[in-house]
Design an enzyme around this catalytic site. Structure first.
Site, mmCIF file in Angstrom:
data_model
loop_
_atom_site.group_PDB
_atom_site.id
_atom_site.type_symbol
_atom_site.label_atom_id
_atom_site.label_comp_id
_atom_site.label_asym_id
_atom_site.label_seq_id
_atom_site.Cartn_x
_atom_site.Cartn_y
_atom_site.Cartn_z
ATOM 1 N N HIS A 19 14.303 63.307 72.399
ATOM 2 C CA HIS A 19 15.409 64.111 72.922
ATOM 3 C C HIS A 19 15.402 65.495 72.267
ATOM 4 O O HIS A 19 15.593 66.510 72.937
ATOM 5 C CB HIS A 19 16.760 63.454 72.597
ATOM 6 N N LYS A 43 28.225 50.026 79.737
ATOM 7 C CA LYS A 43 27.027 49.794 78.919
ATOM 8 C C LYS A 43 27.478 49.546 77.494
ATOM 9 O O LYS A 43 28.230 50.351 76.937
ATOM 10 C CB LYS A 43 26.155 51.061 78.936
ATOM 11 N N ARG A 92 9.102 60.927 80.639
ATOM 12 C CA ARG A 92 8.087 60.470 79.685
ATOM 13 C C ARG A 92 6.841 59.968 80.378
ATOM 14 O O ARG A 92 5.731 60.158 79.921
ATOM 15 C CB ARG A 92 8.655 59.348 78.810
ATOM 16 N N SER A 130 15.722 55.094 73.127
ATOM 17 C CA SER A 130 16.808 54.680 72.233
ATOM 18 C C SER A 130 16.820 53.159 72.099
ATOM 19 O O SER A 130 17.113 52.617 71.030
ATOM 20 C CB SER A 130 18.148 55.171 72.771
HETATM 21 O O1 PNS Z 1 20.084 58.577 78.957
HETATM 22 P P1 PNS Z 1 20.474 57.875 80.219
HETATM 23 O O2 PNS Z 1 21.309 56.679 79.917
HETATM 24 O O3 PNS Z 1 19.291 57.590 81.099
HETATM 25 O O4 PNS Z 1 21.428 58.923 81.006
HETATM 26 C C1 PNS Z 1 21.908 58.613 82.280
HETATM 27 C C2 PNS Z 1 22.911 59.683 82.760
HETATM 28 C C3 PNS Z 1 24.006 59.906 81.744
HETATM 29 C C4 PNS Z 1 22.210 60.986 83.017
HETATM 30 C C5 PNS Z 1 23.494 59.148 84.106
HETATM 31 O O5 PNS Z 1 23.888 57.828 83.956
HETATM 32 C C6 PNS Z 1 24.685 59.960 84.610
HETATM 33 O O6 PNS Z 1 24.568 61.103 84.957
HETATM 34 N N1 PNS Z 1 25.859 59.306 84.652
HETATM 35 C C7 PNS Z 1 27.088 59.912 85.109
HETATM 36 C C8 PNS Z 1 27.589 59.235 86.376
HETATM 37 C C9 PNS Z 1 27.064 59.920 87.632
HETATM 38 O O7 PNS Z 1 27.212 61.114 87.813
HETATM 39 N N2 PNS Z 1 26.453 59.128 88.530
HETATM 40 C C10 PNS Z 1 25.976 59.592 89.827
HETATM 41 C C11 PNS Z 1 24.751 60.457 89.749
HETATM 42 S S1 PNS Z 1 23.296 59.576 89.538
#
Ligand code: PNS
Length: 170
Positions: A19, A43, A92, A130
Site C-alpha cells: 500500500h 467484514k 498486483r 493484509s
Molecule cells: O482493500 P479492499 O478491501 O479491497 O477495498 C475495497 C473498497 C473499500 C475499495 C470497496 O469495498 C469500496 O469502495 N467500498 C465502498 C462501498 C461501495 O462504494 N460499493 C460500490 C462500489 S464497488
C-alpha cells in the site's frame, strides 16, 4: 485549475508496504491524496477503523498533501465530499483484475465523472496482502520488509499472546 485530488480507498487491515509503495507512486501525480479507510461493519476486521486511521496517520505524518479519513457508505459519495474525481487502486496480479474492473465500472455508473487509475506496486510486494500479513504473523513468520514497524508493534500488542513465540520475540 482545480486541484487534482485522488482517493486511495481500502480496508487497510492493516496497511502494508505494498500500500505504501502505491501511495509513494501517487505523490508526484496528484495535488492531494486522501486515504479512505472503509468502516466495513460486515467484514470482521482485526483493527477498528479508528486504529487503522491512527496507524496510517502515524506513518504518513508530515508528508504534505496526504489526508487519512474513514468512510462508510458509497465510495463515490465519499469522493464527492472530499472533492476527488480519481480513485487509485493497486493491481498486483491478473487475479485482481476482474474484481477491480467490476468496482471501477460500478463506480463510473454511479458517478460518470469518477475515473479509476490502476497502479502496479513494486514486484516484491506483488504477493502481499493484509490477509496474509495477519496469517503469517499469527503463525510466527517473518514479516520484515513487508510491513512498517508500527504495524508490527500493533500486531504484537493485538495478537502477541496468541501468536507463536518466535513472532513475538524481539
Ligand atoms: O482493500 P479492499 O478491501 O479491497 O477495498 C475495497 C473498497 C473499500 C475499495 C470497496 O469495498 C469500496 O469502495 N467500498 C465502498 C462501498 C461501495 O462504494 N460499493 C460500490 C462500489 S464497488
Amino acid at each position: 485549475m482545480s486541484p487534482r485530488v485522488a482517493v486511495y480507498p481500502g480496508s487497510f487491515d492493516p496497511i502494508h508496504n505494498g500500500h505504501l509503495d502505491i501511495i509513494e507512486r501517487c505523490r508526484p501525480l496528484f495535488d492531494e491524496i486522501v486515504i479512505g479507510v472503509l468502516a466495513n461493519e460486515e467484514k470482521r476486521a482485526l483493527f477498528s477503523v479508528e486504529e487503522r486511521v491512527e496507524i496510517i496517520r502515524e506513518i504518513v505524518v508530515g508528508q504534505g498533501a496526504i489526508r487519512v479519513e474513514s468512510f462508510s457508505g458509497l465510495l463515490v459519495d465519499f469522493m464527492e465530499r472530499v472533492g476527488a474525481r480519481v480513485v487509485v487502486r493497486g493491481l498486483r496480479a491478473v487475479s485482481d483484475f476482474e474484481y477491480e474492473m467490476q468496482m471501477a465500472l460500478m463506480n463510473r455508473h454511479l458517478n460518470p465523472r469518477v475515473e479509476t487509475v490502476f497502479m502496479m506496486p513494486k514486484e516484491v510486494y506483488s504477493y502481499l496482502s493484509s490477509r496474509l500479513v495477519k496469517e503469517v504473523f499469527g503463525l510466527g513468520g517473518d514479516l520484515s520488509g513487508l510491513v512498517p514497524a508500527t504495524v508490527l508493534l500493533r500486531l504484537r500488542r493485538r495478537l502477541g499472546a496468541s501468536a507463536r513465540p518466535e513472532a513475538t520475540a524481539g
